[in-house]
Structures are given as C-alpha cells and as structure tokens.
Design an enzyme around this catalytic site. Structure first.
Site, PDB file in Angstrom:
ATOM      1  N   GLU A 271      17.625  -8.561  46.931  1.00 17.56           N
ATOM      2  CA  GLU A 271      18.175 -10.398  47.124  1.00 17.56           C
ATOM      3  C   GLU A 271      18.289  -9.245  48.518  1.00 17.56           C
ATOM      4  O   GLU A 271      19.186  -8.262  48.305  1.00 17.56           O
ATOM      5  CB  GLU A 271      19.635 -11.405  46.608  1.00 17.56           C
ATOM      6  CG  GLU A 271      18.902 -11.990  44.877  1.00 17.56           C
ATOM      7  CD  GLU A 271      20.761 -12.293  45.063  1.00 17.56           C
ATOM      8  OE1 GLU A 271      21.277 -11.920  45.601  1.00 17.56           O
ATOM      9  OE2 GLU A 271      20.184 -12.973  43.926  1.00 17.56           O
ATOM     10  N   LYS A 273      21.030  -8.794  51.413  1.00 19.18           N
ATOM     11  CA  LYS A 273      22.094  -8.841  51.659  1.00 19.18           C
ATOM     12  C   LYS A 273      23.264  -8.985  52.625  1.00 19.18           C
ATOM     13  O   LYS A 273      22.556  -8.037  54.306  1.00 19.18           O
ATOM     14  CB  LYS A 273      22.772  -6.820  51.066  1.00 19.18           C
ATOM     15  CG  LYS A 273      24.479  -6.677  51.360  1.00 19.18           C
ATOM     16  CD  LYS A 273      24.322  -5.350  51.162  1.00 19.18           C
ATOM     17  CE  LYS A 273      25.720  -5.294  50.229  1.00 19.18           C
ATOM     18  NZ  LYS A 273      26.483  -5.132  51.604  1.00 19.18           N
ATOM     19  N   ARG A 293      37.366 -12.884  48.128  1.00 23.45           N
ATOM     20  CA  ARG A 293      36.732 -11.535  48.079  1.00 23.45           C
ATOM     21  C   ARG A 293      38.351 -11.151  47.395  1.00 23.45           C
ATOM     22  O   ARG A 293      38.453 -10.622  45.455  1.00 23.45           O
ATOM     23  CB  ARG A 293      35.955 -10.629  48.716  1.00 23.45           C
ATOM     24  CG  ARG A 293      36.005  -9.803  48.200  1.00 23.45           C
ATOM     25  CD  ARG A 293      36.028  -8.208  48.665  1.00 23.45           C
ATOM     26  NE  ARG A 293      35.441  -6.925  48.113  1.00 23.45           N
ATOM     27  CZ  ARG A 293      34.377  -5.944  48.094  1.00 23.45           C
ATOM     28  NH1 ARG A 293      33.271  -6.678  48.842  1.00 23.45           N
ATOM     29  NH2 ARG A 293      34.077  -5.407  47.768  1.00 23.45           N
ATOM     30  N   GLU A 322      28.408 -15.738  49.771  1.00 23.57           N
ATOM     31  CA  GLU A 322      28.597 -14.785  50.855  1.00 23.57           C
ATOM     32  C   GLU A 322      28.579 -16.339  51.922  1.00 23.57           C
ATOM     33  O   GLU A 322      27.662 -17.230  51.955  1.00 23.57           O
ATOM     34  CB  GLU A 322      27.885 -14.113  51.561  1.00 23.57           C
ATOM     35  CG  GLU A 322      28.152 -13.174  52.013  1.00 23.57           C
ATOM     36  CD  GLU A 322      28.680 -11.398  51.936  1.00 23.57           C
ATOM     37  OE1 GLU A 322      29.475 -11.890  50.657  1.00 23.57           O
ATOM     38  OE2 GLU A 322      28.760 -10.703  52.837  1.00 23.57           O
ATOM     39  N   PHE A 362      24.814 -17.287  45.635  1.00 23.85           N
ATOM     40  CA  PHE A 362      23.854 -16.407  45.062  1.00 23.85           C
ATOM     41  C   PHE A 362      24.147 -15.981  43.302  1.00 23.85           C
ATOM     42  O   PHE A 362      23.940 -14.990  42.757  1.00 23.85           O
ATOM     43  CB  PHE A 362      23.852 -14.576  46.129  1.00 23.85           C
ATOM     44  CG  PHE A 362      25.034 -13.583  45.883  1.00 23.85           C
ATOM     45  CD1 PHE A 362      25.694 -13.275  44.517  1.00 23.85           C
ATOM     46  CD2 PHE A 362      25.962 -13.580  47.049  1.00 23.85           C
ATOM     47  CE1 PHE A 362      27.326 -13.004  45.835  1.00 23.85           C
ATOM     48  CE2 PHE A 362      27.406 -13.171  47.195  1.00 23.85           C
ATOM     49  CZ  PHE A 362      27.638 -12.920  46.501  1.00 23.85           C
ATOM     50  N   ARG A 436      33.054  -2.652  38.825  1.00 27.48           N
ATOM     51  CA  ARG A 436      31.463  -1.991  39.435  1.00 27.48           C
ATOM     52  C   ARG A 436      30.348  -2.112  38.500  1.00 27.48           C
ATOM     53  O   ARG A 436      30.403  -1.263  37.717  1.00 27.48           O
ATOM     54  CB  ARG A 436      31.829  -1.323  40.172  1.00 27.48           C
ATOM     55  CG  ARG A 436      31.494  -0.607  41.603  1.00 27.48           C
ATOM     56  CD  ARG A 436      31.959   0.733  41.945  1.00 27.48           C
ATOM     57  NE  ARG A 436      33.277  -0.073  43.041  1.00 27.48           N
ATOM     58  CZ  ARG A 436      33.217  -0.916  43.978  1.00 27.48           C
ATOM     59  NH1 ARG A 436      31.789  -0.917  44.303  1.00 27.48           N
ATOM     60  NH2 ARG A 436      33.814  -1.175  44.436  1.00 27.48           N
ATOM     61  N   LYS A 442      24.009  -2.249  45.640  1.00 24.81           N
ATOM     62  CA  LYS A 442      23.543  -2.117  46.766  1.00 24.81           C
ATOM     63  C   LYS A 442      22.761  -0.647  47.207  1.00 24.81           C
ATOM     64  O   LYS A 442      23.305   0.011  47.686  1.00 24.81           O
ATOM     65  CB  LYS A 442      24.701  -2.615  47.515  1.00 24.81           C
ATOM     66  CG  LYS A 442      25.966  -1.318  47.154  1.00 24.81           C
ATOM     67  CD  LYS A 442      27.415  -1.657  48.138  1.00 24.81           C
ATOM     68  CE  LYS A 442      28.860  -0.841  48.244  1.00 24.81           C
ATOM     69  NZ  LYS A 442      29.860  -1.080  48.151  1.00 24.81           N
TER      70      LYS A 442
END
Ligand code: AMP
Length: 581
Positions: A271, A273, A293, A322, A362, A436, A442
């Site tokens: 996707e 970023k 966040r 986002e 997303f 994580r 990423k």
C-alpha cells in the site's frame, strides 16, 4: 480509602528492589490489598500514567510548572540550581524542595482523591485554563508530604524510574488474578489501559476469557446485536456508550520489496505509505469519535473526518487510517501541517479553511459491534473495501505483487508520485494492537531515523539565545536509556528554534558548560547521508550530515528508533554494492 502515602511508600520500595519478580509481587500485593475502587488508578500511577489511556483531555502540565509551584510553596525559588545538582531525578528535586517547607502537612491524601484531582485538572478548558490548572495543581501539592509530592511529580511527568513498566504490570496483574500472562496481554491490547485491564480481570464472577467478559458486558448492556460473530475468537465490543480506542498496530522496517518477500514468506499487499498522521475513528450510535496515534482524543479538531465517516449514519465500525493536510492547490503539505490541526479546539473552522485534511482509510478493526483483530488482513480489507465503496471513503493505493519486479515497480512509482514509501502487509496477518507484529513492514526511500533529543547546546551568532545544536540519541532496548549517535542544528526554521527552545527548557535536567541535558521526550525525524564508525560516540556510530526533517510529536520515545535500527541501517549501507543508489 487507600492512602496515597502508602502508595508513595510502595513506589519507594519498588525503586529499591532489583528483581523483576519481586517488583511484580509487591505491586500485586498492594493492588490486591487496596480494593477494586482504587486499584485501577494505582496501577496506572505505578506505570507513570496520570490519566486512563485514551482520556479525552490531556493534563498539559509541564515539569517546569510543577517545579515552579513546588519551589514557591517551599520558598525555594532561588535554590533550584543547587537542588537539581544534588537530586538524582526530577521527582527527588521536588521532594528536596518541599522538605524545606516550614509547615509540612500530615499525609491525608487518598488515591481516589489524587485520581479525581488529576481528572479535574485535565478537564479545565477555556480562556484562563492555564492559570486554573496551575491553581488546582498548587492545591494538590500543598496538601502533599514531600514523599507524596515526589511521586505526584513523577506520575505527572510520566517518569517513575522504579522498574515497573507496562509489561511488568501485566505480569503483576496476571499473578494477582491467577490468569495466564498471554490472556492478560490480550485483554490489555483491547482495553489499552492497565487500569481497565485490572477491572476487567477482577470483574465479579471472574470471567474466564475476554470473550466471556465482553459477553457479560453485552448482557448487562442488553444489546443483543453485539454477540460474537463466530465462536472461534471474534470478540464482541462492549456496547456501552463510550467507545474506547485500541492501540494502533505498528510496522517493522524493511530495506526493500525483495526483503518483504523474504520476511513475510507468503502473499502480501503493498500500500502507499502516506506521509500524514495516524487516526483511529469509531463510528456508532454515539456519532463519530477520533483518536490520534498516541490515543489522545482529537474528535473536535477534525470536522472533515466527522463529516466523511458520518456517511455511515451511525453504523458501528472502527477504522484505522491516515489524514494528510492539503494546500489550496490540492498538493499534500508537510507532516507538521497536519499536526497543527491535531488537538486544536479553538478556531477549528478557520484552520479547516486554511489547511483542510483528507482521510485515507487502510484497515477495519471493528464492524457491527465485533472486533476484527483476529481476522486475517485480507478479510478485514475486503470488509473495508465494501464499506469504503458504499460510503465513498478514500483508500490508500494498493496492489498484491506477484513478483519482486512487480512490487519494486509499484514502490518506484510510489516514490516518484511523492509518497514516503510503501507498506507491505501479509494477507494472513491479524491486527496486533500496540505491537510491532510481523504482519506489517514499512519500506521507505529516504534515509531517516526517528531519534530522541537528549541534550542541546546554546547557539551563537544568528542562533544566539536559542538552544540549537541538538544531541540525537537512539533508544537502547537492552540496557535501557539512550545512546547518542549525532548532533545537528540543521533543518529548523527560526520559529521552530524558538518553540523548541521553550520545550527543551521545560524538560531541562541540568546544564553543564553550555550543554543543557533534557529529559528524553522529544522525538525528531532525522535525515542523514550515511552512518560512519565513530569512536567519539558510545555506540561507535555517528550520522553524517544529519538534518531534522520534522518533529514527531505523535511518537513517544518508546516508538523512536533503537540503537539496533541504527546498526541495521549501518549494515545495510555497508552491504550495498558500489554505485548503487
Ligand atoms: P512510521 O511512522 O515510519 O513508523 O510508519 C508507520 C506509520 O505509517 C503508521 O503509523 C501510519 O501512520 C503511516 N501510514 C501511512 N500509510 C499507511 C498505510 N497504508 N498503512 C499503514 N500505515 C500507514
């Protein structure tokens, strides 16, 4: 009611205990003893949280303000330098100041009172809010003994330094409730707050799993629509009117698309970023609510997002996405511009006209009262796509690459189109709140690291009067603390310098020969040309041509890059063939 003095003494005992097991045991024993009404607040305070995670209004009380008030109460305004030089940390400095008070009070504060005072300070808003907050804080500190004030200060600045982390608190709660640690971690993922996790664990009747305990709540709430979608692990959401945010899922860095194929080992999506700011949006009969966040509620700051998600007309759903800010020409603005919109409660409409934001969704974490965190990303995405289509929500660009070449081309085009990079997401991966996980990677183009400012130097020449040369450090997850990897004064505007100087002075611990050492709280994104070996730095590595590209006020230092990430970036550049970009 439990005495706050007992709590302060417990914290003192924790700070004198080395063994993790014993720290957890002492904490569990204390929480068991004080009872259900005050235990959630005590658990939060122990991990350095004044308010429940996700609280709508922040405290907004700086270390500097706490010091000023303590010094004023004790009549020690001119003894700051001496006290800070002798104290091992901020809390001790406050304690030392208040010991100089002529009229030390008897301990009368209760944990419940401290909890409600903190909530009251956070709820103060409007014109004179700064003064009123400080008045309330003064009232609290006046009533505190020096030892109590030490721990009030530590809770307020979120730095307990007694070895009780959130992870260890969960172990204490598991021991206390005689439940497996994995289950407690999971409950905490959903609850996002150790106090609420404790409540859930000690619910009357002793539910044996989250599914059971959420079912209880549903029964109590009488909402029959919100039963679990299947028996295999979907969780019904509590149907009470107040929705609560979950911690957002985090991503690990990967070097490139080939790496993503290797690490994920199965089919994945790529996707775009987007270089904006993360939001979690809840829609339901209560309307639309938005969290950042770091789980600060920002509902009132983003009316555009409320309007967009309002199209769902009260259908229960939780989105991850986002927001980016856009200029009048429709071009995306820098990350800082989005952050200026967050948390703003005044002149929202004017800011909206100047810097409108656009939402890209997303992920879908909940739907119709069920949590989807155990569903594979592929299924969550399919549900997201359906909703997005029907309500006209924008999604991040996406492909499912069938080869490294295919994925690399998508990445190259994304960079050319101005995206920060791409995210690789394993189709089979669950949503792991706050973790994580191995499901998301990423992949960025630019060489940047998120580092923490641990000290700054007074500038000279044009930057005279400002703290300007920032000492940048990476977190050391193994030994604790931070390791310096470079310095820079590049990348900030004059206005940024002014703002940064104020923020850093509020975090000042001490000053030595023009170097102001600060509490590590500010995270900055730093671009650099390469990483060199350097014997001058403890970590043996230094960034070359470092430049600050943005202040990451959305990230806590826990989320900043680690010394291992710096070492990995160093290794990657060393492995790169000559002449490669
Ligand atoms: P970083 O801030 O570098 O750790 O990268 C992770 C962040 O990228 C997330 O927290 C999101 O705010 C952001 N992001 C942008 N686009 C996406 C996307 N398509 N999926 C997930 N996160 C994204």
């Amino acid at each position: 009611m439990a005495s706050f003095n007992d709590f302060a003494n417990l914290c003192l005992a924790l700070s004198q205990t080395q063994s993790r097991l014993q720290i957890a045991a002492l904490a569990a024993e204390f929480l068991n003893r004080i009872g259900r009404a005050e235990a959630p607040a005590a658990a939060r305070f122990m991990v350095g949280r004044a308010l429940p995670q996700g609280a709508e209004k922040p405290l907004n009380v700086s270390g500097r303000a706490i010091w000023k008030i303590a010094a004023e109460i004790a009549g020690a305004e001119d003894q700051g330098e001496e006290i800070f030089a002798a104290a091992t940390d901020f809390g001790e400095a406050i304690e030392m100041a208040l010991k100089r008070r002529a009229d030390t009070p008897e301990p009368t504060l209760t944990i419940a009172e401290v909890e409600s005072e903190f909530a009251a300070i956070a709820s103060i808003e409007g014109r004179n809010s700064r003064r009123l907050k400080l008045d309330a804080l003064r009232g609290l500190l006046r009533r505190a003994t020096p030892l109590e004030a030490k721990f009030l200060a530590k809770i307020l600045i979120g730095e307990m330094r007694h070895g009780m982390s959130e992870g260890l608190m969960l172990e204490a709660l598991a021991a206390m409730a005689a439940r497996p640690i994995a289950e407690v971690r999971r409950i905490n993922m959903v609850e996002g707050d150790v106090g609420r996790t404790l409540l859930r664990l000690t619910a009357t009747g002793g539910a044996s799993s989250i599914a059971a305990s959420t079912a209880e709540i549903n029964e109590a709430g009488g909402d029959k629509a919100a039963t679990p979608a299947n028996a295999s692990g979907d969780h019904a959401l509590p149907t009470d009117a107040a929705p609560r945010p979950l911690k957002p899922m985090l991503a690990q860095p990967a070097a490139n698309v080939a790496d993503a194929f290797r690490i994920l080992g199965g089919p994945f999506a790529l996707e775009h970023k987007l270089d904006g700011a993360r939001v979690q949006i809840h829609s339901g009969p209560f309307g639309v609510r938005i969290w950042s966040r770091r789980l600060n509620e920002i509902t009132r700051s983003l009316p555009e997002v409320i309007e967009t998600i309002g199209r769902l007309a009260g259908r229960r759903a939780i989105f991850d996405g986002e927001v980016i800010a856009i200029d009048p020409g429709g071009r995306p603005l820098a990350f800082q511009d989005v952050m200026r919109r967050f948390g703003r409660v005044r002149e929202v409409e004017r800011m909206r006209a100047e810097r409108p934001v656009r939402l890209f969704v997303f992920d879908l974490i909940g739907l119709d009262g069920n949590l989807l965190i155990d569903e594979p990303y592929e299924r969550r995405y399919a549900a997201l796509a359906g909703l997005a289509e029907s309500a006209g929500l924008e999604r991040a660009g996406r492909i499912i690459p069938d080869s490294i070449a295919d994925g690399t081309q998508f990445f190259a085009r994304a960079i050319a189109d101005g995206y920060e990079g791409v995210m690789a997401k394993a189709l089979a991966s669950p949503y792991t709140p706050g973790a994580r996980g191995r499901g998301w990677l990423k992949i960025k183009q630019a060489r940047t690291l998120d580092l923490t400012i641990v000290a700054a130097e007074w500038g000279y020449g044009r930057r005279h009067g400002w703290l300007s040369n920032y000492h940048l450090a990476a977190r050391d997850p193994n030994r604790g603390g931070f390791v310096e990897v470079g310095k820079t004064f590049k990348g900030l505007t004059d206005e940024d310098f002014r703002e940064m100087t104020d923020r850093l002075l509020a975090l000042k611990i001490e000053e030595r020969r023009g170097v102001v050492v600060v509490r590590p709280e500010i995270v900055v994104e730093v671009a650099y040309s390469d990483i060199q070996r350097s014997p001058q730095y403890d970590g043996g590595m230094a960034l070359r041509f470092a430049r600050i590209v943005g202040v990451r006020s959305d990230k806590s230092t826990d989320e900043a890059d680690t010394i291992d990430a710096v070492a990995a970036a160093f290794d990657r550049q060393a492995l790169k063939p000559l002449g490669a970009p």
